[in-house]
Structure formats: structure tokens, C-alpha cells
Design a protein around this motif. Structure first.
Motif, mmCIF file in Angstrom:
data_model
loop_
_atom_site.group_PDB
_atom_site.id
_atom_site.type_symbol
_atom_site.label_atom_id
_atom_site.label_comp_id
_atom_site.label_asym_id
_atom_site.label_seq_id
_atom_site.Cartn_x
_atom_site.Cartn_y
_atom_site.Cartn_z
ATOM 1 N N ILE A 12 0.838 -1.198 0.000
ATOM 2 C CA ILE A 12 0.000 0.000 0.000
ATOM 3 C C ILE A 12 0.872 1.247 0.000
ATOM 4 N N ARG A 19 1.366 7.255 -6.658
ATOM 5 C CA ARG A 19 0.475 8.400 -6.861
ATOM 6 C C ARG A 19 1.196 9.708 -6.592
ATOM 7 N N ALA A 45 -8.354 -4.075 -1.820
ATOM 8 C CA ALA A 45 -9.365 -3.159 -1.302
ATOM 9 C C ALA A 45 -8.744 -1.865 -0.810
ATOM 10 N N ALA A 46 -7.606 -1.959 -0.123
ATOM 11 C CA ALA A 46 -6.939 -0.764 0.402
ATOM 12 C C ALA A 46 -6.432 0.120 -0.737
ATOM 13 N N LEU A 48 -7.562 0.328 -3.743
ATOM 14 C CA LEU A 48 -8.672 0.915 -4.490
ATOM 15 C C LEU A 48 -9.269 2.131 -3.800
ATOM 16 N N GLU A 49 -8.919 2.335 -2.547
ATOM 17 C CA GLU A 49 -9.375 3.522 -1.830
ATOM 18 C C GLU A 49 -8.553 4.761 -2.187
ATOM 19 N N ILE A 50 -7.422 4.568 -2.856
ATOM 20 C CA ILE A 50 -6.541 5.684 -3.204
ATOM 21 C C ILE A 50 -7.106 6.414 -4.422
ATOM 22 N N ASP A 51 -7.308 7.695 -4.292
ATOM 23 C CA ASP A 51 -7.849 8.497 -5.390
ATOM 24 C C ASP A 51 -6.745 8.950 -6.340
ATOM 25 N N LYS A 55 -5.910 1.623 -11.131
ATOM 26 C CA LYS A 55 -5.351 0.448 -10.464
ATOM 27 C C LYS A 55 -5.694 -0.820 -11.231
ATOM 28 N N LEU A 86 -14.375 -5.939 -6.469
ATOM 29 C CA LEU A 86 -13.859 -4.914 -5.565
ATOM 30 C C LEU A 86 -13.711 -3.563 -6.258
#
Length: 250
Positions: A12, A19, A45-46, A48-51, A55, A86
Motif C-alpha cells: 500500500i 500516486r 481493497a486498500a 482501491l481507496e486511493i484516489d 489500479k 472490488l
């Protein structure tokens, strides 16, 4: 011509560094030292939370060759469906037949499981017996892009074949040079091949913050230093992106 930058990441922290450095997309993996295998559902999942960054998720059940038995194929199809569920922006996978040809039957099943998400055929391509024939099959199947070193030890060494593949693929498929792409050679690779995307690890060695250290014990290979690892370096990502921006603007 805008040239996109994909960074392969295994943590992560690596995804966040990619990014920060300005990458356009990450290829999310586990075990990058083994060439990348399927990451955990938690890591997917973690990430995919990054804007602010696309991905893609690699689906590879193990290291080694790309000839998979029925049980391994079942695992891969389930992992593709999980990644799509996801919210992955794309899937990265590939499989070969014993003779080095593309396993088109299993590829079709992978594409079906990807449910329309962009599909990258990874560096299994570099171990196929006939790259030009393989590219025709991948285009016919509807694959979005191919990650390849040009069937060479590094993308720089594979420039002659990469150039041919870019020409052969035209606008129907993206040929993305990868393997050994650095700040020192990325401009040459892009200019000589005409590639629209490149792939890099952009990593650096990171030392452990452990104060207590117990030498002589390895978790994997006997010569592994458990207190050092390779991690995505935001500064290296940014340096690559700046070079690609200059090429795009030129």
C-alpha cells in the motif's frame, strides 16, 4: 503523443508513492521479487481507496512458468472475479500452452471473468514461441494491452522487436515496454519504439526501522537480508513522469 506511466507496486505504501510521483496507473502485485503474483483481497481493497490513479490487479497464482493446470485456472478465474467485484480498473494475466503458444481457450474464460474491464496480457508474452503470431491472437481476442520486454532480458535490449510489435498492433492494442525501464533509458525506449505507455518498478532499497536485529535467520532464500527491501520510490516515479511529459510535449 501522451505517454502513460504504469508502476508495479507490491504494498500500500508503494501505491501511495506511485500516486505522489505522478504515475498514471499502478499494477498491484504481491511478491515483486518473484515477478509478481496475485495480491491479497485486503491489499486490493486498500489500494482501491486511493484516489487519483488507475489500479490494475495482476492475477498470477504462483511464480515460475505460465502453464497452469485446471485447479490453478479455477483459482485465477475466482481471483479475477474478486478483483472486478472490488472495483479494479483492469486485470493483468496470461497463460501459455506447453508448446509456447497462447492458451486462447483459457484466455477467453479470463476475459469473460473480467466482465469488460481492460485486460493486459503480461510478460508471459516474452516466453511464447512466436511473438508476432501471439500478438495477432491477443488482438483477435480483444486484449487491451501487452506488457513485454520484447522477448529480451530488458526492454532496452528488446527495442527491435518492440518497435515491430508497436507497428503491428497499430491502434488496436497497446504495446507497453517493461523490465529494466529507468530514468536513463526510458526516453530512448519510447522514441525508438513509438510506445504510448511504459511500465517500471521505479524502486529503491529501503532499510528496516527495527532496532533489535537477529542475524543469520532468513524467511525465504538463505542469502536474503530481512532488514532491507525494495520499495516504490516517489522521486524515481516523478523523474520518469517528467521525462515522459517532455517527450509528450515535444
Amino acid at each position: 503523443m501522451n505517454v502513460a506511466l504504469e508502476i508495479c507496486v507490491g504494498t500500500i505504501g508503494g501505491a501511495l508513492a506511485a500516486r505522489r510521483g505522478g504515475a498514471d496507473r499502478i499494477e498491484l502485485c504481491a511478491a515483486l521479487s518473484e515477478g509478481g503474483i496475485t495480491p491479497s483481497e485486503g491489499l486490493i481493497a486498500a489500494a482501491l481507496e486511493i484516489d487519483g490513479i488507475k489500479k490494475n490487479v495482476i492475477i498470477r497464482p504462483r511464480s515460475g512458468d505460465f502453464l497452469y493446470d485446471k485447479d490453478e485456472q479455477s483459482v485465477m478465474l475466482a481471483d479475477i472475479r474478486t478483483a472486478v467485484r472490488l472495483g479494479a480498473d483492469g486485470i493483468v494475466a496470461g497463460a501459455l500452452l506447453p508448446d509456447g503458444g497462447i492458451d486462447t481457450e483459457f484466455l477467453r474464460r479470463c476475459l469473460d471473468a473480467a466482465d469488460g474491464q481492460p485486460f493486459t496480457f503480461h510478460r508471459a508474452f516474452d516466453l511464447c514461441s512466436d511473438p508476432r503470431r501471439a500478438l495477432d491472437l491477443l488482438m483477435a481476442a480483444g486484449v487491451s494491452r501487452v506488457l513485454t520486454s520484447g522477448a529480451a532480458a530488458t526492454a532496452e535490449q528488446g527495442i527491435p522487436l518492440l518497435k515491430e510489435l508497436v507497428r503491428q498492433g497499430g491502434t488496436d492494442i497497446i504495446i507497453m515496454p517493461g523490465c529494466g525501464v529507468t530514468e536513463q533509458n526510458v526516453a530512448r525506449i519510447v522514441r525508438e519504439t513509438g510506445a504510448r505507455e511504459v511500465h517500471s518498478s521505479a524502486s529503491a532499497t529501503v532499510g528496516s526501522k527495527m532496532l533489535f536485529r537477529h542475524g543469520g535467520v532468513a524467511m525465504g532464500k538463505g542469502d536474503t537480508d530481512e532488514y532491507a527491501r525494495r520499495e516504490t520510490c516517489a522521486e524515481r516515479v516523478n523523474a520518469l513522469k517528467q521525462i515522459l511529459n517532455e517527450i509528450s510535449e515535444g
